[in-house]
Design a protein around this motif. Sequence first.
Motif, PDB file in Angstrom:
ATOM      1  N   SER A 171       0.827  -1.209   0.000  1.00 31.52           N
ATOM      2  CA  SER A 171       0.000   0.000   0.000  1.00 31.52           C
ATOM      3  C   SER A 171       0.860   1.258   0.000  1.00 31.52           C
ATOM      4  CB  SER A 171      -0.934   0.000   1.212  1.00 31.52           C
ATOM      5  OG  SER A 171      -1.814  -1.103   1.167  1.00 31.52           O
ATOM      6  N   THR A 172       2.007   1.212   0.663  1.00 35.86           N
ATOM      7  CA  THR A 172       2.904   2.375   0.692  1.00 35.86           C
ATOM      8  C   THR A 172       3.431   2.686  -0.702  1.00 35.86           C
ATOM      9  OG1 THR A 172       3.553   1.891   2.972  1.00 35.86           O
ATOM     10  CG2 THR A 172       5.021   3.299   1.687  1.00 35.86           C
ATOM     11  N   LEU A 173       3.861   1.652  -1.444  1.00 32.55           N
ATOM     12  CA  LEU A 173       4.359   1.869  -2.800  1.00 32.55           C
ATOM     13  C   LEU A 173       3.264   2.450  -3.690  1.00 32.55           C
ATOM     14  CD1 LEU A 173       6.453   1.584  -5.054  1.00 32.55           C
ATOM     15  CD2 LEU A 173       5.678  -0.759  -5.394  1.00 32.55           C
ATOM     16  N   LEU A 174       2.045   1.924  -3.581  1.00 30.76           N
ATOM     17  CA  LEU A 174       0.950   2.449  -4.403  1.00 30.76           C
ATOM     18  C   LEU A 174       0.635   3.892  -4.026  1.00 30.76           C
ATOM     19  CD1 LEU A 174      -1.511  -0.548  -4.771  1.00 30.76           C
ATOM     20  CD2 LEU A 174       0.495   0.051  -6.091  1.00 30.76           C
ATOM     21  N   GLY A 175       0.733   4.209  -2.740  1.00 30.01           N
ATOM     22  CA  GLY A 175       0.520   5.594  -2.316  1.00 30.01           C
ATOM     23  C   GLY A 175       1.554   6.535  -2.906  1.00 30.01           C
ATOM     24  N   VAL A 176       2.803   6.088  -2.957  1.00 32.28           N
ATOM     25  CA  VAL A 176       3.874   6.913  -3.536  1.00 32.28           C
ATOM     26  C   VAL A 176       3.698   7.051  -5.050  1.00 32.28           C
ATOM     27  CG1 VAL A 176       6.369   7.028  -3.955  1.00 32.28           C
ATOM     28  CG2 VAL A 176       5.516   6.361  -1.701  1.00 32.28           C
ATOM     29  N   ILE A 212      -5.317   4.002  -9.381  1.00 27.27           N
ATOM     30  CA  ILE A 212      -4.956   4.183 -10.789  1.00 27.27           C
ATOM     31  C   ILE A 212      -3.743   5.086 -10.932  1.00 27.27           C
ATOM     32  CG2 ILE A 212      -7.317   3.811 -11.584  1.00 27.27           C
ATOM     33  CD1 ILE A 212      -7.548   6.828 -12.037  1.00 27.27           C
ATOM     34  N   LEU A 213      -2.973   4.830 -11.983  1.00 28.66           N
ATOM     35  CA  LEU A 213      -1.815   5.645 -12.354  1.00 28.66           C
ATOM     36  C   LEU A 213      -1.933   5.927 -13.846  1.00 28.66           C
ATOM     37  CD1 LEU A 213       0.974   6.864 -11.575  1.00 28.66           C
ATOM     38  CD2 LEU A 213       1.987   4.654 -12.148  1.00 28.66           C
ATOM     39  N   GLY A 214      -2.089   7.199 -14.220  1.00 26.96           N
ATOM     40  CA  GLY A 214      -2.305   7.562 -15.614  1.00 26.96           C
ATOM     41  C   GLY A 214      -1.038   8.037 -16.305  1.00 26.96           C
ATOM     42  N   PHE A 215      -0.868   7.646 -17.576  1.00 29.45           N
ATOM     43  CA  PHE A 215       0.246   8.102 -18.419  1.00 29.45           C
ATOM     44  C   PHE A 215      -0.324   8.760 -19.666  1.00 29.45           C
ATOM     45  CE2 PHE A 215       2.089   4.505 -16.092  1.00 29.45           C
ATOM     46  CZ  PHE A 215       3.284   5.058 -15.632  1.00 29.45           C
ATOM     47  N   ASP A 216       0.283   9.877 -20.078  1.00 30.33           N
ATOM     48  CA  ASP A 216      -0.164  10.530 -21.308  1.00 30.33           C
ATOM     49  C   ASP A 216       0.542   9.905 -22.516  1.00 30.33           C
ATOM     50  OD1 ASP A 216       2.412  11.554 -21.312  1.00 30.33           O
ATOM     51  OD2 ASP A 216       1.827  13.579 -20.709  1.00 30.33           O
ATOM     52  N   GLN A 217       0.333  10.485 -23.700  1.00 27.26           N
ATOM     53  CA  GLN A 217       0.900   9.930 -24.933  1.00 27.26           C
ATOM     54  C   GLN A 217       2.424   9.872 -24.896  1.00 27.26           C
ATOM     55  OE1 GLN A 217      -1.987   8.418 -26.710  1.00 27.26           O
ATOM     56  NE2 GLN A 217      -0.518   8.923 -28.275  1.00 27.26           N
ATOM     57  N   ARG A 218       3.042  10.808 -24.175  1.00 25.43           N
ATOM     58  CA  ARG A 218       4.508  10.861 -24.117  1.00 25.43           C
ATOM     59  C   ARG A 218       5.088   9.999 -23.002  1.00 25.43           C
ATOM     60  NH1 ARG A 218       5.778  12.781 -28.821  1.00 25.43           N
ATOM     61  NH2 ARG A 218       7.881  13.165 -27.994  1.00 25.43           N
ATOM     62  N   ILE A 245      -2.909   2.551 -15.603  1.00 25.83           N
ATOM     63  CA  ILE A 245      -2.547   1.336 -14.885  1.00 25.83           C
ATOM     64  C   ILE A 245      -3.481   1.225 -13.680  1.00 25.83           C
ATOM     65  CG2 ILE A 245      -0.710   0.046 -13.734  1.00 25.83           C
ATOM     66  CD1 ILE A 245      -0.001   0.636 -16.589  1.00 25.83           C
ATOM     67  N   THR A 246      -4.235   0.144 -13.591  1.00 22.95           N
ATOM     68  CA  THR A 246      -5.103  -0.096 -12.443  1.00 22.95           C
ATOM     69  C   THR A 246      -4.395  -1.054 -11.499  1.00 22.95           C
ATOM     70  OG1 THR A 246      -7.077   0.156 -13.820  1.00 22.95           O
ATOM     71  CG2 THR A 246      -7.365  -0.906 -11.688  1.00 22.95           C
ATOM     72  N   PHE A 247      -4.082  -0.567 -10.311  1.00 26.14           N
ATOM     73  CA  PHE A 247      -3.449  -1.426  -9.305  1.00 26.14           C
ATOM     74  C   PHE A 247      -4.540  -2.078  -8.458  1.00 26.14           C
ATOM     75  CE2 PHE A 247      -0.092   1.804 -10.010  1.00 26.14           C
ATOM     76  CZ  PHE A 247       0.926   0.950 -10.407  1.00 26.14           C
ATOM     77  N   HIS A 443     -19.932   3.731 -16.254  1.00 28.55           N
ATOM     78  CA  HIS A 443     -18.771   4.496 -15.803  1.00 28.55           C
ATOM     79  C   HIS A 443     -17.526   3.623 -15.906  1.00 28.55           C
ATOM     80  CE1 HIS A 443     -21.665   7.351 -14.227  1.00 28.55           C
ATOM     81  NE2 HIS A 443     -20.684   8.158 -13.836  1.00 28.55           N
ATOM     82  N   ARG A 444     -16.438   4.242 -16.347  1.00 27.68           N
ATOM     83  CA  ARG A 444     -15.113   3.610 -16.311  1.00 27.68           C
ATOM     84  C   ARG A 444     -14.215   4.468 -15.436  1.00 27.68           C
ATOM     85  NH1 ARG A 444     -12.123   2.755 -21.646  1.00 27.68           N
ATOM     86  NH2 ARG A 444     -10.719   1.616 -20.272  1.00 27.68           N
ATOM     87  N   LYS A 445     -13.739   3.905 -14.347  1.00 30.32           N
ATOM     88  CA  LYS A 445     -12.888   4.663 -13.417  1.00 30.32           C
ATOM     89  C   LYS A 445     -13.562   5.972 -13.021  1.00 30.32           C
ATOM     90  CE  LYS A 445      -9.914   1.437 -14.053  1.00 30.32           C
ATOM     91  NZ  LYS A 445     -10.047   0.314 -13.170  1.00 30.32           N
ATOM     92  N   ARG A 446     -14.841   5.890 -12.715  1.00 26.38           N
ATOM     93  CA  ARG A 446     -15.659   7.032 -12.276  1.00 26.38           C
ATOM     94  C   ARG A 446     -15.907   8.055 -13.377  1.00 26.38           C
ATOM     95  NH1 ARG A 446     -12.303   7.988  -6.606  1.00 26.38           N
ATOM     96  NH2 ARG A 446     -12.364   5.810  -5.940  1.00 26.38           N
TER      97      ARG A 446
END
Length: 737
Positions: A171-176, A212-218, A245-247, A443-446
């Motif tokens: 949980s700590t890693l996901l929080g970071v 969730i962790l989002g990445f843009d096109q770059r 990325i859904t953890f 809904h997808r990811k709210r």
Amino acid sequence: PAQMATTAASEPGLTPTESQVPASMFAPEPGCGSEPRREGCSEDGESLFGESEDQPGLSSKLALVSPTGEQYDCLLKELRARTQGGSGETIYVVGAGSDGGDYGLDEKDMAASVATVQSLCEQIDADLVLLRERRESGGRVRDYLIRRRVAENDFMEVRVAVVGNVDAGKSTLLGVLTHGELDNGRGFARQKLFRHKHELESGRTSSVGNDILGFDQRGAVVNRPDSHGGGLDWTRICQRSSKVITFIDLAGHEKYLKTTVFGMTGHLPDFCMLMVGSNAGIIGMTKEHLGLALALNVPVFVVVTKIDMCPANILQETLKLLQRLLKSPGCRKIPVLVQNKDDVIITASNFSSERMCPIFQISNVTGENMDLLKMFLNLLSSRSTFKEDEPAEFQIDDTYSVPGVGTVVSGTTLRGWIRLNDTLLLGPDPLGNFTPITVKSIHRKRMPVQEVRGGQTASFALKKIKRSAIRKGMAMVSPGLSPQASWEFEAEILVLHHPTTIAPRYQAMVHCGSIRQTATIQSMNRECLRTGDKASVHFRFIKTPEYLHTDRRLVFREGRTKAVGTITKVRGLSHAWNMFPLNLEHPHTVPADGAVGVEVEGHQVFWTCDPKPFILVLTTVPPPTGVSTKTKAGLLLQIKPQAKTQSARKVASQGEAANEDAASAGSGLQSQQVRLQHSLLNSYRHLASWLHRGDYTSSVLGACSWAGSVKVRNSSIAPHNSFRAGVVVMGTRVLHV
């Protein structure tokens, strides 16, 4: 050329002594399938920049400099196929041919090749992102990430299950990662992820969390916590992301293993991130979780945490044990110590083979190597496949009741398209039926969307149904599939661990997708099973029927007993009302579909597929002489396993005598049924004798007669309670009551 092992020792400016563990110890052993591969060659013999050995001219590193029209079309076709196979993205190498020549291009040829690749990307509506540039003997070589542009309110989704022993730092890693703030070493980062008060107090995850962790096109992280309270706006993240990325944050404690198994099977992760605390090592549930991921064929990568507080010798010992575990015959993985961006690109492009296992060493307090982990996550591609023309199917893994909205279900779309206002079949209910249901919002990811496709997670608001009518494990399927519920199925299973032996009538919890229910072993092709044995086993659910497919993976567990397998055959319901005939020869087996029942003293006996204690309905076929053919009678019986102690048997025998009196009294329903009373009593005695031989006792719940309607004589047994679970049979006609 790239090796399967780490390249840290060969990189200029980085010596093996700078790493706390020598990189060479992670080199795969001989004969482990670890021959060096030419960079730019995939496992099927195709070049990573879209050329095949049998296409002369395209195997050269100069093929991209000035391709002919025909070559350009071939390159475009290959690139389109590879992006589709990689769920919309692929890694493209410029300057490395597959013809055996030197790698590398000069400045002029590199510029021309990049211009060609840029043109190809525009043709397929994709972006070109430089990952790295390196020098080879023939000049420069560049690795590019090609990622297709996604429509507005759409994004690529990769699910990563996070497992490991308690206190490994999951949980700590996901929080970071998700909030962009380093930990203070005292639980600061994980506080934002917990869902329950007891989790905040104990610091231990007990439920399946989603982050969730989002990445843009770059490839840049778009997560930006709210300045007020530090919360994440999921809708905003999804709108700005091309990949999310859904953890799936799972519990590490042993008492929450049931929840962890459900997260691994029900949430269908693409990859598994195994967390190991460097100071504690491989302890507790680490091997359990690794074995579960291997059993479900989920590729695993390892993250070793807390390296800032761990002495170098302890860290080295932990990594050696990890290497030994991953190379063991049970795992057969190729461990790779990731130390720089080159290692990240090599491991990410070969990770889907399931043999390679990258190992990251990170610190949540100092942030060391966190950028390498984020880069690796950005390069992961979803393993789910999607076909346009498949009928829709959605598995439910959670239910909610939202004020002002109504009943909401969440889960994973297994295949097909589901659009707003679509009508699907929801089920099976306890009777095995499917109910038409309309989707009123998605809904997808709210984030509200109009449609979802196979491989995506989503939440649906449903019309005109109560939350109490839905349970985890139910499915929503297209009416065109004509779904059928199943009480029984056959599976090929492998017993991973069991302290004694497994025999028929053994019960344990079956996990299959989001289905989680106790099942009984009816029969198998061996007398008994021990650790390491394989067998074909016939299972039967004890509570409700389920919607199953062949070739689905299942996990079979009870306490420390664990088995994995694949469903080979699904047995549908023989009747629409969950009823099977009773088999007098084999008390614990159900006759083949289509059997019409057995006769006992001129009566037919049927039993329902309900959990123990079983319900029996005894009916007269045909009625005794002198009784009107319009009037039928029967006994509603309850059976349960027979008591083994002498005193209990004495009580049971006294109870059977009372049951005979009840059967006799309950059967005298009308003046014309005096003869029917004796017939029922004889049948009950015959049946009680058979049940006694099968180690069962019986008790009369009520007697009934009907001439078009059902009446229950025993006033304490309401028709709803007594007949809801059963079916009354009138000759060959089946009445649901």
